[in-house]
Enzyme design. Structure first.
Site, mmCIF file in Angstrom:
data_model
loop_
_atom_site.group_PDB
_atom_site.id
_atom_site.type_symbol
_atom_site.label_atom_id
_atom_site.label_comp_id
_atom_site.label_asym_id
_atom_site.label_seq_id
_atom_site.Cartn_x
_atom_site.Cartn_y
_atom_site.Cartn_z
ATOM 1 N N TRP A 172 0.756 -1.312 0.157
ATOM 2 C CA TRP A 172 -0.095 -0.204 0.114
ATOM 3 C C TRP A 172 1.153 1.255 0.127
ATOM 4 C CZ3 TRP A 172 -4.200 -1.247 -2.127
ATOM 5 C CH2 TRP A 172 -4.888 -2.368 -1.592
ATOM 6 N N ASP A 183 -1.487 6.756 6.709
ATOM 7 C CA ASP A 183 -2.773 5.249 6.265
ATOM 8 C C ASP A 183 -2.702 4.705 6.955
ATOM 9 O OD1 ASP A 183 -4.353 4.049 4.699
ATOM 10 O OD2 ASP A 183 -3.199 3.657 3.587
ATOM 11 N N LYS A 242 -12.647 -1.899 7.500
ATOM 12 C CA LYS A 242 -11.575 -2.370 8.205
ATOM 13 C C LYS A 242 -11.946 -2.250 10.141
ATOM 14 C CE LYS A 242 -8.247 -2.838 4.773
ATOM 15 N NZ LYS A 242 -8.715 -3.257 4.457
#
Ligand code: PMP
Length: 361
Positions: free
Chosen positions: A103, A173, A197
């Site tokens: 990511w 992030d 999540k």
């Protein structure tokens, strides 16, 4: 009777049962409104209350001062890979990125389309098995910002504390560990996270942004990608993802109800320990993350062969444990144990692992 399925999915992931029950109860008509949240104007009093309460609950959880704005945006964390540099990486400037997994690599790739990016630290050579140590970071004191990924969903690693960046704005992030533990929020200039999540369903991206950063937004950006415009309009510049915001609001209230981030952190540590203890006691399983970099959200490990891994996943699925297959770019096994995942599920997986080792080891 429905069978209990333990949901180890990495995201979209398990949601708190009481939240789903409340949403189900009110699906056809919100109390006092009589219509579903999906059928009312985002400019109605009823929705205004929903979005304001969601923001308030998030502010309470994170301990946000009035210096921070809360935005509910769309496009996932992936759009933030572009939006952050478009807003804060000026021509002639440079931004520092710390590479800790797939990511953060994607974040770098998008930022490099906008401006100059410097990789200030990386564990790629070690297959992203750890978080870079402070002395390995090459941070530029003049950087426009420093970007890091607090939890690496694919490789099962997590920062234990924030990188020390001095006066440079810190951008994070936090998609896969937001609200999993208390954080010193004042160290951050911007935090972004897809909801799917620890916060709710996919479709809404939460951005926490410090006021002073908004003053750096350049003129002329596409309206939807302009943080200042989104903040001025309290996330209602256009039609927001109403249902996802509603559900995230319920998750925030549930998170407060079970004791807030300190309590959640304690429970998360307990859950992760159940699984890491099995890895540590075994010659059969091999954890892929170095000990001091281990994630409390995604526990990743290998078995002696890919055949055994495939059998492990198959038998675990048959025993009611879903979502244990590792990410396609890393392989192996990944047990995602986000906030809503119960301790009992971790214990059941631990017992299954021991039994699988006994019969296959
Ligand atoms: N960052 C991290 C750490 C992630 O785990 C993910 C998704 N799993 C993303 C970014 C991408 O998020 P989205 O799908 O919301 O764009």
């Amino acid at each position: 009777m429905t069978r209990t399925i333990y949901n180890f999915n990495a995201g979209p992931a398990i949601l708190p049962r009481p939240v789903l029950e409340e949403a189900q109860r009110d699906l056809l008509g919100l109390p006092g409104v009589g219509l579903s949240v999906m059928e009312i104007s985002h400019r109605s009093k009823a929705f205004e209350k929903i979005i304001q309460e969601a923001e308030q609950a998030l502010r309470q959880l994170l301990g946000l001062s009035a210096d921070y704005h809360v935005l509910f945006l769309q496009g996932g964390a992936s759009l933030q890979f572009s939006m952050v540099p478009m807003n804060f990486l000026p021509a002639g400037g440079s931004a520092d990125y710390i590479l800790t997994g797939e990511w953060s690599k994607k974040a770098v790739k998008e930022a490099a389309k906008v401006g100059k990016v410097s990789v200030a630290g990386s564990s790629e050579k070690e297959s992203f098995s750890r978080i870079p140590r402070p002395e390995e970071l090459r941070l530029d004191p003049k950087a426009a910002y420093v970007h890091f990924t607090s939890n690496n969903t694919i490789y099962g690693t997590q920062w234990k504390t924030e990188p020390e960046v001095g006066a440079v704005p810190l951008v994070c992030d936090a998609s896969s560990d937001i609200l999993s533990r208390p954080i010193p929020v004042e160290k951050y200039a911007l935090i972004y996270a897809g909801a799917q999540k620890n916060m709710g369903p996919s479709g809404v991206t939460v951005v926490v942004i410090r006021q002073d950063l908004l003053e750096r937004v350049p003129p002329g950006l596409p309206s939807m990608l302009d943080f200042r415009l989104q903040a001025q309009n309290h996330s209602l510049y256009n039609t927001p993802p109403c249902f996802a915001i509603y559900l995230a609001g319920l998750v925030f209230k549930w998170s407060i109800g079970i004791g807030g981030l300190a309590t959640i952190d304690t429970i998360n540590r307990e859950k992760a320990k159940v699984l890491y203890d099995v890895l540590d006691a075994s010659e059969f399983y091999r954890g892929t993350a170095e000990r001091d970099s281990r994630s409390l959200m995604n526990v990743t490990f290998r078995l002696p062969s890919e055949d055994l891994e495939a059998r492990f996943v198959k038998e675990a699925t048959a025993a009611g444990m879903e979502g244990l297959k590792g990410h396609r770019s890393a392989g192996g096994i990944r047990a995602s144990i986000y906030n809503a995942f119960p301790l009992a599920g971790a214990q059941i997986l631990a017992d299954f692992m021991k039994e699988f080792e006994r019969t296959n080891g």
